[in-house]
Motif scaffolding. Sequence first.
Motif, PDB file in Angstrom:
ATOM      1  N   TRP A 133       6.601   3.373  -8.885  1.00 54.03           N
ATOM      2  CA  TRP A 133       5.991   2.517  -7.884  1.00 54.03           C
ATOM      3  C   TRP A 133       6.700   1.161  -7.787  1.00 54.03           C
ATOM      4  N   THR A 145       2.514   5.872  -2.765  1.00 58.31           N
ATOM      5  CA  THR A 145       1.455   4.875  -2.845  1.00 58.31           C
ATOM      6  C   THR A 145       0.978   4.800  -4.277  1.00 58.31           C
ATOM      7  N   ASP A 146       0.237   3.763  -4.614  1.00 58.57           N
ATOM      8  CA  ASP A 146      -0.346   3.700  -5.947  1.00 58.57           C
ATOM      9  C   ASP A 146      -1.808   4.141  -5.851  1.00 58.57           C
ATOM     10  N   GLN A 182       8.879  -0.208  -4.591  1.00 55.99           N
ATOM     11  CA  GLN A 182       8.593  -1.470  -3.909  1.00 55.99           C
ATOM     12  C   GLN A 182       9.837  -2.360  -3.879  1.00 55.99           C
ATOM     13  N   VAL A 189       0.825  -1.211   0.000  1.00 58.19           N
ATOM     14  CA  VAL A 189       0.000   0.000   0.000  1.00 58.19           C
ATOM     15  C   VAL A 189       0.860   1.261   0.000  1.00 58.19           C
ATOM     16  N   ILE A 190       1.933   1.286   0.787  1.00 68.36           N
ATOM     17  CA  ILE A 190       2.704   2.518   0.969  1.00 68.36           C
ATOM     18  C   ILE A 190       4.151   2.173   1.310  1.00 68.36           C
ATOM     19  N   GLY A 202      -3.885   2.119  -3.439  1.00 66.19           N
ATOM     20  CA  GLY A 202      -3.542   2.400  -2.054  1.00 66.19           C
ATOM     21  C   GLY A 202      -4.085   3.732  -1.596  1.00 66.19           C
ATOM     22  N   ILE A 249       2.666  12.058   1.165  1.00 66.67           N
ATOM     23  CA  ILE A 249       2.429  10.820   0.416  1.00 66.67           C
ATOM     24  C   ILE A 249       2.112  11.198  -1.026  1.00 66.67           C
TER      25      ILE A 249
END
Length: 516
Positions: A212, A243-244, A216, A119-120, A247, A201
């Motif tokens: 992203w 985040t995406d 990750q 998520v983040i 998320g 964020i």
Amino acid sequence: MSRSLPRIAAPALAAALSACAAPAAGPAPVPGPVSPTGTAITAADLRHRMEIVAHDSMQGRDVGTPGIRKAADYLVAEMTRLGLRPAGDGGSWFNAVPLVRMRAEAEVSLGGRTLGADVIVPVSGTGGLPANTRQQAAGRLLYGGWIVDPSVSQAEELTAEQMRGGVLILRMGVAPGAQPGQPRYNVGALLGPGSPLAGVIMIAEGDLEQFWAYAQGIARNGSVAPADSAAPAAGELPTVFLTDPAGAERMIGRPLAQATRPLPDLGAFRYAIRRTSSPIEAFNVVGVLPGADAARRGEYVAIGSHYDHDGIGQPVGGDSIYNGADDDGSGTVAMLEIAERLVRQPPARSVLFVWHTAEEKGLLGSEAFTRTPTVPRESIVAQLNIDMIGRNAPDSLYLVGSRRLSTELGEVVEAVNRTRPRPFAFDYSFDAPNHPERIYCRSDHYNYARYGIPVTFFTTGLHDQYHKPQDEAHLIDYDKLARVTQLIADIGVEVANHPARPRVDKPVPPLGTPCT
């Protein structure tokens, strides 16, 4: 080729952000397989080598892993077989590159519910974002919307008091239907030392979408940096997260399409970050073919590629091993074939073969080698860099940097190509200053050029499998790879045999000048 990370490209943000151990020993070489390759550069030989270098057993050749160590062992075994001489540290084949792996493990919660790395993830210090030393914070989660959105009225904007101690979600672009214009936020100030926020964020969409997967990967494997890299400046800046869209919708509690206005209180947001740093083993692999002319043997034509890639990562289509056949298995095996051909009849000057490590981490291996080379830096007359030369149209070849410092070197490259039975159509479009792909800045030749060494970068260009697990050996055009390898070998011989070194007739930017 090092991936082009977005520099967090949103209106006015690039300008805003602008304000804002002992060397590892190289592995002991182990015997490699007896190679069936011959002295001629052939498609069959290159295929044989590629099926070794880009095999799953190499585990994607990530820095500091057993896979890249196996690849180095293979290079050493082949150079030993061919009769090249070690040219690394202390008479070894290895040039140590002191690196560390840094990790930032984050515990994040919203309203008491844990938010995982799906998520983040924290991204402070990457992609041009400022690093920071803040370890934890708690505050209200806020939603700010697009940073450019003229439809938001002054009365709807978040106040400084609402922001104080909070964590702000931002969409880093222009609202649909709006024209680029004045940002609603001074993002540089929000990320800087005087910010009222505990965190920001960003949503990975638009120009940030490719960030992203990279973020990750950093969260999963850590980031790699020089061991002597500067620590973050003292003081606690807001931590930057990514985040995406999914998320973001989970945190906001509604679809992004419906989140058209700022939201001042989405619940209690807490984070704690534990940062660790550990040394990793990394080394360039360096060999030399001594020149035939005693008077010129102390000068070198350097030929380089990078032998690292992205290792094991996020699965794509069920495959998690990033084999890096074209990027840069193609350059890695081409250099072995060039060496095998040149040992038959060495040219007048010596040929320095450098397989760089950690190119994918930011050209770190070539930066270290050129800063403290194992031969006198002034003795390197030119550097020919090979990175991704096995794909795309059969007769196309991109050249980068061939006339940036030396008109003469560019003319030599053109002249040798004209002698081919089937010349390549050279494409110089990537070499334009300020080209959006910044190819001149994204492979190892740049670190040589910054010291005034004439360079030429050879590449056949990007493709859909770039930095994906699907960059595999069976997709290489081995006939084309052989032709490009033969061309580079002949250019290297021409430069090595020429009475004088290529003349530098273009300005050399002062060391430290930003690359364009």
